[in-house]
Design a protein around this motif. Structure first.
Motif, PDB file in Angstrom:
ATOM      1  N   GLN A   1       0.614  -0.498  -0.409  1.00 18.45           N
ATOM      2  CA  GLN A   1       0.029   0.325   0.266  1.00 18.45           C
ATOM      3  C   GLN A   1       0.916   1.548  -0.158  1.00 18.45           C
ATOM      4  N   LYS A   2       1.457   1.151   0.610  1.00 19.52           N
ATOM      5  CA  LYS A   2       2.356   2.387   0.613  1.00 19.52           C
ATOM      6  C   LYS A   2       3.817   2.400  -0.782  1.00 19.52           C
ATOM      7  N   VAL A   3       4.094   1.779  -1.167  1.00 21.18           N
ATOM      8  CA  VAL A   3       4.291   1.788  -2.740  1.00 21.18           C
ATOM      9  C   VAL A   3       3.360   2.273  -3.736  1.00 21.18           C
ATOM     10  N   LEU A   4       2.254   1.662  -3.127  1.00 24.88           N
ATOM     11  CA  LEU A   4       1.045   2.021  -4.813  1.00 24.88           C
ATOM     12  C   LEU A   4       1.182   3.897  -4.292  1.00 24.88           C
ATOM     13  N   SER A   5       0.635   3.785  -3.085  1.00 23.91           N
ATOM     14  CA  SER A   5       0.972   5.873  -2.581  1.00 23.91           C
ATOM     15  C   SER A   5       1.746   6.322  -2.623  1.00 23.91           C
ATOM     16  N   GLY A   6       3.319   6.118  -3.018  1.00 17.35           N
ATOM     17  CA  GLY A   6       3.942   6.171  -3.820  1.00 17.35           C
ATOM     18  C   GLY A   6       3.704   6.569  -5.381  1.00 17.35           C
ATOM     19  N   ILE A   7       3.478   5.358  -6.059  1.00 17.02           N
ATOM     20  CA  ILE A   7       2.795   5.834  -7.325  1.00 17.02           C
ATOM     21  C   ILE A   7       1.950   6.774  -7.067  1.00 17.02           C
ATOM     22  N   LYS A   8       0.828   6.575  -7.108  1.00 17.22           N
ATOM     23  CA  LYS A   8      -0.110   7.935  -6.373  1.00 17.22           C
ATOM     24  C   LYS A   8       0.670   8.950  -7.159  1.00 17.22           C
ATOM     25  N   HIS A   9       1.354   9.529  -6.033  1.00 20.91           N
ATOM     26  CA  HIS A   9       1.952   9.911  -5.997  1.00 20.91           C
ATOM     27  C   HIS A   9       2.928  10.614  -6.869  1.00 20.91           C
ATOM     28  N   LEU A  10       3.022   9.887  -7.948  1.00 26.58           N
ATOM     29  CA  LEU A  10       4.380  10.339  -9.389  1.00 26.58           C
ATOM     30  C   LEU A  10       3.259  10.552 -10.313  1.00 26.58           C
ATOM     31  N   ILE A  11       2.175  10.677 -10.371  1.00 27.41           N
ATOM     32  CA  ILE A  11       1.464  10.336 -11.435  1.00 27.41           C
ATOM     33  C   ILE A  11       0.928  11.828 -12.456  1.00 27.41           C
ATOM     34  N   THR A  12       1.725  11.748 -13.494  1.00 23.40           N
ATOM     35  CA  THR A  12       0.858  13.431 -14.139  1.00 23.40           C
ATOM     36  C   THR A  12      -0.322  13.490 -14.526  1.00 23.40           C
ATOM     37  N   ILE A  13      -0.794  13.898 -14.743  1.00 21.22           N
ATOM     38  CA  ILE A  13      -2.412  14.663 -15.288  1.00 21.22           C
ATOM     39  C   ILE A  13      -2.534  14.687 -16.116  1.00 21.22           C
ATOM     40  N   THR A  14      -2.413  14.047 -17.318  1.00 19.74           N
ATOM     41  CA  THR A  14      -2.740  13.941 -18.804  1.00 19.74           C
ATOM     42  C   THR A  14      -4.078  13.847 -19.459  1.00 19.74           C
ATOM     43  N   ASP A  15      -4.750  13.917 -20.986  1.00 22.28           N
ATOM     44  CA  ASP A  15      -6.151  13.857 -21.031  1.00 22.28           C
ATOM     45  C   ASP A  15      -6.248  12.108 -20.977  1.00 22.28           C
ATOM     46  N   THR A  16      -5.158  11.494 -20.943  1.00 18.33           N
ATOM     47  CA  THR A  16      -5.664  10.257 -20.399  1.00 18.33           C
ATOM     48  C   THR A  16      -5.674   9.231 -19.406  1.00 18.33           C
ATOM     49  N   THR A  17      -5.022  10.058 -18.652  1.00 19.67           N
ATOM     50  CA  THR A  17      -5.674   9.629 -17.606  1.00 19.67           C
ATOM     51  C   THR A  17      -6.809   9.067 -16.512  1.00 19.67           C
ATOM     52  N   PRO A  18      -6.868   8.110 -16.173  1.00 23.63           N
ATOM     53  CA  PRO A  18      -8.041   7.314 -15.548  1.00 23.63           C
ATOM     54  C   PRO A  18      -8.582   8.381 -14.530  1.00 23.63           C
ATOM     55  N   VAL A  19      -9.564   8.836 -14.261  1.00 25.20           N
ATOM     56  CA  VAL A  19      -9.912   9.605 -13.327  1.00 25.20           C
ATOM     57  C   VAL A  19     -10.066   8.485 -11.746  1.00 25.20           C
ATOM     58  N   GLU A  20     -10.512   6.953 -11.871  1.00 29.44           N
ATOM     59  CA  GLU A  20     -10.120   5.908 -10.847  1.00 29.44           C
ATOM     60  C   GLU A  20      -9.225   6.442 -10.035  1.00 29.44           C
ATOM     61  N   VAL A  21      -8.066   6.825 -10.937  1.00 27.61           N
ATOM     62  CA  VAL A  21      -6.703   6.769  -9.568  1.00 27.61           C
ATOM     63  C   VAL A  21      -6.537   7.672  -9.493  1.00 27.61           C
ATOM     64  N   LEU A  22      -6.972   9.071  -9.489  1.00 28.81           N
ATOM     65  CA  LEU A  22      -6.733  10.198  -9.159  1.00 28.81           C
ATOM     66  C   LEU A  22      -7.639  10.629  -7.638  1.00 28.81           C
ATOM     67  N   GLY A  23      -8.301   9.577  -7.085  1.00 30.70           N
ATOM     68  CA  GLY A  23      -8.849   9.441  -5.999  1.00 30.70           C
ATOM     69  C   GLY A  23      -7.926   8.875  -4.823  1.00 30.70           C
ATOM     70  N   GLU A  24      -9.196   8.889  -3.754  1.00 33.72           N
ATOM     71  CA  GLU A  24      -8.147   8.864  -2.843  1.00 33.72           C
ATOM     72  C   GLU A  24      -7.630   7.226  -2.201  1.00 33.72           C
ATOM     73  N   SER A  25      -8.779   6.129  -3.017  1.00 34.77           N
ATOM     74  CA  SER A  25      -8.584   4.693  -2.303  1.00 34.77           C
ATOM     75  C   SER A  25      -8.822   4.305  -4.507  1.00 34.77           C
ATOM     76  N   VAL A  26      -7.648   3.452  -4.846  1.00 34.35           N
ATOM     77  CA  VAL A  26      -7.831   3.088  -6.192  1.00 34.35           C
ATOM     78  C   VAL A  26      -7.721   1.624  -6.283  1.00 34.35           C
TER      79      VAL A  26
END
Length: 464
Positions: free
Chosen positions: A168-193
């Motif tokens: 879970q800690k690594v997944l949170s780290g990945i989410k912290h590194l996401i660059t928002i683009t026009d193809t970024t799915p909405v579900e990965v931007l919430g508190e819980s994936v």
């Protein structure tokens, strides 16, 4: 996100700041790919529906099993992670098929440009039944070119974990590194994936099946590239069969059963404080037992790595002093005299350096556990007609004669240790025995209760 705030974030370093600590393994790119392929193939064979996050080299062979997994209709989602291009643009789903042949079937996730992250590759598997992290970092010296992303000639530091907290800690780290683009799915931007909780404990049968896959022998011919006439033959990768895996299932299940029982009893408010504390202590003990067992299994996987880069022979005078010295502080703390005698000029023995170290470490560690204050432990080497003998003699509690034939059985502990507060799950001698046999050597144990134990290991001399 602001790249300046995350430019130094390393997922590998994130795993090194966790508890329990993940010990890195030095592996080749092919070994890392085998880890990933084995895990994905396991999902296919067991028909496990999972969400997968992956950042892997662009070569098609790295993505073949993930493509097969997709074609089976099993994944809930596969996120293909890439590093942001200059300007922050995202790679298209319909971009060049030369780089990512299967990209149309995966959801693209763009991660921020990050020097650390460019060197890192991972596969994160998330499901209600199984969660798994496989991660590697390229080891590049300062004077070398930046990573190409192809990995093949690169040495890697690899880690893996089934611990939900670490994952879970690594997944949170990945989410912290996401660059928002026009193809970024909405579900990965919430508190819980995830639409489901990660398992708090691993299913023992499922974990046993996965470990059996990891411990299967890999096809390799003459792994040291030695002439066929070289004697003795180099050891093959460590293989463990049904006699190991059957008791493993029991050993994994027992602590879980005890913990579930204690939790159920704790739910009752009728118990007095001292009884409730007893159940809490049981939970702590069984958690420690489970952690010790998983550490032993991780050790087995490390020893089962490809030995292509290992020296097939070792000189005792170059290895034994260092091994003994690592245990001197423990021996002094326990009031035990620990010493060694290795005459100079001994012929090299036919055993990989990393295996010999583990064999001696396990034997010496056992001696320290079962030798009381004021005792002695001596490591010696001697030339015998059948080869080079290394003996570890102690003045410890000794072993019952009826227990001697069972000492190499997985998870076996002698009867005279069961009522004593001695840590361990009974894997040390099992591992040593398997490694010695793989090297073509022999191990023998002589013991007398109240007098002590002598463990004798005989290796073949190397002709090199």
């Amino acid at each position: 996100m602001n790249p300046s705030t995350t430019s130094e974030l390393s997922l590998y370093q994130l795993t090194q700041t966790t508890e329990p600590h993940l010990s890195p393994l030095i592996v080749s790119a092919s070994t890392f790919r085998e880890w990933v392929d084995t895990a994905i193939q396991f999902l296919i064979d067991e028909e496990i529906q999972a969400t997968v996050w992956a950042k892997l080299p662009p070569n098609s062979r790295w993505w073949t099993n993930l493509e097969n997994y997709y074609q089976e209709g099993l994944p809930q989602q596969i996120y293909r992670c890439t590093i942001s291009r200059s300007g922050g643009t995202a790679p298209s789903r319909h971009g060049s098929h030369t780089a990512y042949p299967s990209q149309d079937n995966f959801t693209p996730i763009v991660l921020e440009t990050n020097t650390q992250l460019r060197r890192e590759h991972f596969c994160l598997i998330l499901s209600p039944q199984l969660c798994c992290l496989i991660l590697a970092q390229e080891q590049i010296s300062a004077d070398e070119d930046p990573p190409s992303g192809l990995l093949e000639p690169t040495v890697l530091k690899g880690v893996y974990s089934f611990n939900p907290t670490i994952i879970q800690k690594v997944l949170s780290g990945i989410k912290h590194l996401i660059t928002i683009t026009d193809t970024t799915p909405v579900e990965v931007l919430g508190e819980s994936v995830l639409a489901f909780p990660l398992p708090s404990t691993m299913d023992a049968t499922l974990l046993t099946k996965l470990w059996s896959r990891c411990l299967l022998p890999r096809s390799s011919v003459n792994p040291y590239n030695l002439p066929e006439t070289s004697q003795p033959l180099p050891p093959k990768n460590l293989t463990l069969g049904e006699e190991f895996l059957k008791p493993l299932t029991t050993e994994l299940s027992t602590p879980l059963t005890n913990m579930k029982t204690a939790l159920r009893l704790l739910e009752s408010k009728q118990h007095k404080r001292d009884i409730r504390q007893r159940y809490i202590d049981l939970l702590k003990k069984e958690c420690d037992r489970q952690n010790t067992l998983l550490t032993g299994l991780q050790e087995l996987l490390q020893l089962n790595q490809s030995l292509n880069d290992a020296e097939p022979i070792v000189h005792l005078e170059e290895v034994v002093p260092g091994i003994v010295s690592t245990y001197q502080a423990i021996a002094e703390e326990k009031g035990i005299m620990l010493g060694y005698t290795i005459p100079p000029g001994f012929p090299p023995v036919a055993c990989p350096n990393v295996w010999l170290r583990r064999i001696l470490q396990n034997i010496i560690h056992n001696s320290l556990k079962f030798t009381p204050k004021g005792g002695r432990i001596t490591v010696q080497a001697a030339l015998k007609s059948e080869g080079v003998e290394i003996s570890v003699a102690d003045t410890g509690m000794g072993i019952e004669q009826s227990d001697l034939p069972k000492l190499f059985d997985s998870f076996y502990r002698g009867r005279n240790t069961l009522n004593r507060d001695i840590e361990g799950v009974g894997l040390g001698l099992t591992i040593a025995h398997h490694l010695i046999e793989q090297c073509g050597g022999k191990i023998d144990i002589v013991s007398q209760v109240g007098k002590g134990t002598i463990v004798k290991v005989v290796f073949q001399e190397s002709s090199d």
